[in-house]
Design a protein around this motif. Sequence first.
Motif, PDB file in Angstrom:
ATOM      1  N   GLU A 137       0.848  -1.327  -0.146  1.00  0.00           N
ATOM      2  CA  GLU A 137       0.230  -0.112  -0.056  1.00  0.00           C
ATOM      3  C   GLU A 137       0.704   1.326   0.128  1.00  0.00           C
ATOM      4  O   GLU A 137       1.968   1.323   0.795  1.00  0.00           O
ATOM      5  CB  GLU A 137      -0.735  -0.027   1.393  1.00  0.00           C
ATOM      6  CG  GLU A 137      -2.010   1.224   1.396  1.00  0.00           C
ATOM      7  CD  GLU A 137      -2.650   1.240   2.742  1.00  0.00           C
ATOM      8  OE1 GLU A 137      -3.567   2.126   2.903  1.00  0.00           O
ATOM      9  OE2 GLU A 137      -2.319   0.252   3.457  1.00  0.00           O
ATOM     10  N   PHE A 138       0.534   2.395  -0.618  1.00  0.00           N
ATOM     11  CA  PHE A 138       1.342   3.483  -0.954  1.00  0.00           C
ATOM     12  C   PHE A 138       0.170   4.495  -0.362  1.00  0.00           C
ATOM     13  O   PHE A 138      -1.069   4.636  -0.860  1.00  0.00           O
ATOM     14  CB  PHE A 138       1.723   3.848  -2.267  1.00  0.00           C
ATOM     15  CG  PHE A 138       2.927   2.838  -2.732  1.00  0.00           C
ATOM     16  CD1 PHE A 138       4.078   3.022  -2.571  1.00  0.00           C
ATOM     17  CD2 PHE A 138       2.487   1.504  -3.342  1.00  0.00           C
ATOM     18  CE1 PHE A 138       5.311   2.090  -2.930  1.00  0.00           C
ATOM     19  CE2 PHE A 138       3.567   0.691  -3.862  1.00  0.00           C
ATOM     20  CZ  PHE A 138       4.971   0.923  -3.385  1.00  0.00           C
ATOM     21  N   SER A 139       0.868   5.757  -0.010  1.00  0.00           N
ATOM     22  CA  SER A 139       0.174   6.787   0.478  1.00  0.00           C
ATOM     23  C   SER A 139       0.942   8.128   0.119  1.00  0.00           C
ATOM     24  O   SER A 139       2.309   8.205   0.023  1.00  0.00           O
ATOM     25  CB  SER A 139      -0.057   6.829   1.811  1.00  0.00           C
ATOM     26  OG  SER A 139      -0.477   8.064   2.517  1.00  0.00           O
ATOM     27  N   ILE A 140       0.382   9.240  -0.444  1.00  0.00           N
ATOM     28  CA  ILE A 140       0.953  10.248  -0.920  1.00  0.00           C
ATOM     29  C   ILE A 140       0.401  11.417   0.334  1.00  0.00           C
ATOM     30  O   ILE A 140      -0.915  11.667   0.242  1.00  0.00           O
ATOM     31  CB  ILE A 140       0.970  10.825  -2.252  1.00  0.00           C
ATOM     32  CG1 ILE A 140       1.627   9.672  -3.189  1.00  0.00           C
ATOM     33  CG2 ILE A 140       1.351  12.092  -2.468  1.00  0.00           C
ATOM     34  CD1 ILE A 140       1.683  10.262  -4.672  1.00  0.00           C
ATOM     35  N   ARG A 141       1.262  12.256   0.846  1.00  0.00           N
ATOM     36  CA  ARG A 141       0.699  13.263   1.680  1.00  0.00           C
ATOM     37  C   ARG A 141       1.543  14.603   1.534  1.00  0.00           C
ATOM     38  O   ARG A 141       2.627  14.568   0.804  1.00  0.00           O
ATOM     39  CB  ARG A 141       1.098  12.552   3.205  1.00  0.00           C
ATOM     40  CG  ARG A 141       0.571  11.662   3.412  1.00  0.00           C
ATOM     41  CD  ARG A 141       0.419  10.888   4.749  1.00  0.00           C
ATOM     42  NE  ARG A 141      -0.044   9.724   5.056  1.00  0.00           N
ATOM     43  CZ  ARG A 141      -0.329   8.881   6.137  1.00  0.00           C
ATOM     44  NH1 ARG A 141       0.281   9.327   7.233  1.00  0.00           N
ATOM     45  NH2 ARG A 141      -0.798   7.670   6.100  1.00  0.00           N
ATOM     46  N   ILE A 142       1.150  15.675   1.950  1.00  0.00           N
ATOM     47  CA  ILE A 142       1.913  16.932   1.937  1.00  0.00           C
ATOM     48  C   ILE A 142       2.643  17.240   3.209  1.00  0.00           C
ATOM     49  O   ILE A 142       2.092  16.992   4.486  1.00  0.00           O
ATOM     50  CB  ILE A 142       0.853  18.057   1.936  1.00  0.00           C
ATOM     51  CG1 ILE A 142      -0.046  18.010   0.627  1.00  0.00           C
ATOM     52  CG2 ILE A 142       1.823  19.470   1.923  1.00  0.00           C
ATOM     53  CD1 ILE A 142      -1.066  19.175   0.146  1.00  0.00           C
ATOM     54  N   ALA A 143       3.890  17.283   3.223  1.00  0.00           N
ATOM     55  CA  ALA A 143       4.781  17.444   4.441  1.00  0.00           C
ATOM     56  C   ALA A 143       4.296  18.394   5.306  1.00  0.00           C
ATOM     57  O   ALA A 143       3.926  19.501   4.963  1.00  0.00           O
ATOM     58  CB  ALA A 143       6.123  17.957   4.017  1.00  0.00           C
ATOM     59  N   GLY A 144       4.019  18.277   6.430  1.00  0.00           N
ATOM     60  CA  GLY A 144       3.634  19.218   7.578  1.00  0.00           C
ATOM     61  C   GLY A 144       1.906  19.278   7.747  1.00  0.00           C
ATOM     62  O   GLY A 144       1.518  19.965   8.484  1.00  0.00           O
ATOM     63  N   LYS A 145       1.442  18.506   7.109  1.00  0.00           N
ATOM     64  CA  LYS A 145      -0.179  18.605   7.196  1.00  0.00           C
ATOM     65  C   LYS A 145      -0.586  17.045   7.463  1.00  0.00           C
ATOM     66  O   LYS A 145      -0.116  15.936   7.091  1.00  0.00           O
ATOM     67  CB  LYS A 145      -0.783  18.896   5.708  1.00  0.00           C
ATOM     68  CG  LYS A 145      -0.423  20.501   5.443  1.00  0.00           C
ATOM     69  CD  LYS A 145      -1.144  20.888   4.381  1.00  0.00           C
ATOM     70  CE  LYS A 145      -1.030  22.342   3.996  1.00  0.00           C
ATOM     71  NZ  LYS A 145      -1.830  22.734   3.017  1.00  0.00           N
ATOM     72  N   SER A 146      -1.571  17.074   8.291  1.00  0.00           N
ATOM     73  CA  SER A 146      -2.407  15.521   8.649  1.00  0.00           C
ATOM     74  C   SER A 146      -3.286  15.239   7.324  1.00  0.00           C
ATOM     75  O   SER A 146      -3.672  16.084   6.393  1.00  0.00           O
ATOM     76  CB  SER A 146      -3.303  16.000   9.641  1.00  0.00           C
ATOM     77  OG  SER A 146      -4.042  17.012   9.578  1.00  0.00           O
TER      78      SER A 146
END
Length: 224
Positions: free
Chosen positions: A27-36
Amino acid sequence: MAKFEQIGTAEIPGQGSELRLLQRNDEFSIRIAGKSGELMNTRLHGSEDALAELACRRVAERPAARVLVGGLGMGFTLAAALGCLGSDAEVVVAELVPGVVGWNRGPLGAAAGYPLNDPRTRVNLGDVGELIRREPAGFDAIMLDVDNGPEGLTRRENDQLYSPKGLAAAQRALRADGVLAVWSAGQDPAFSERLRRTGLTVEEVMVRAHRPGKGARHCIWLAS
């Protein structure tokens, strides 16, 4: 349960922030650094598939159909578009963040079946709005999955894409009887009206984030 581990970062041009790629087993996830919270997850792509399927089915029978995917993400919209179109089609995918293209050519690409390797795919590194403006009557279909939809949360410049001026540019970039498909995390009556004021016929479709019939409800506008 295994925990997500960060395996990559990618700078967002002109933003001063970065995207993070995390992996947990397959499983992969993409997130923005510093944000939940997360932007994308490989387990939740039903609405990304639907964006391409709803648009491309309308133009699939055209000879040498040419379509534009705005936002590569995890590659699911691109893969679904390729699955709908014939062998003579061309699918242009515009992606602002070079690192996202690299991820899709690497381990992340397996989730969507490595659609960047399809000979019908053309990658355009840069802002999708600029590409739209310089290609009048260039596409049979345009699919926009940028930010969280018309109410952009990560990049101010994305607001221009969904503005009356941006929508007029998209209309000019469509060939006769072409279709503009726009993904959004939720409904937006004001955006529906904005599309109509541009002179487009609008259909609003609610789809699930996870198939079959599970997950959050996302909105797709089909304007022609």
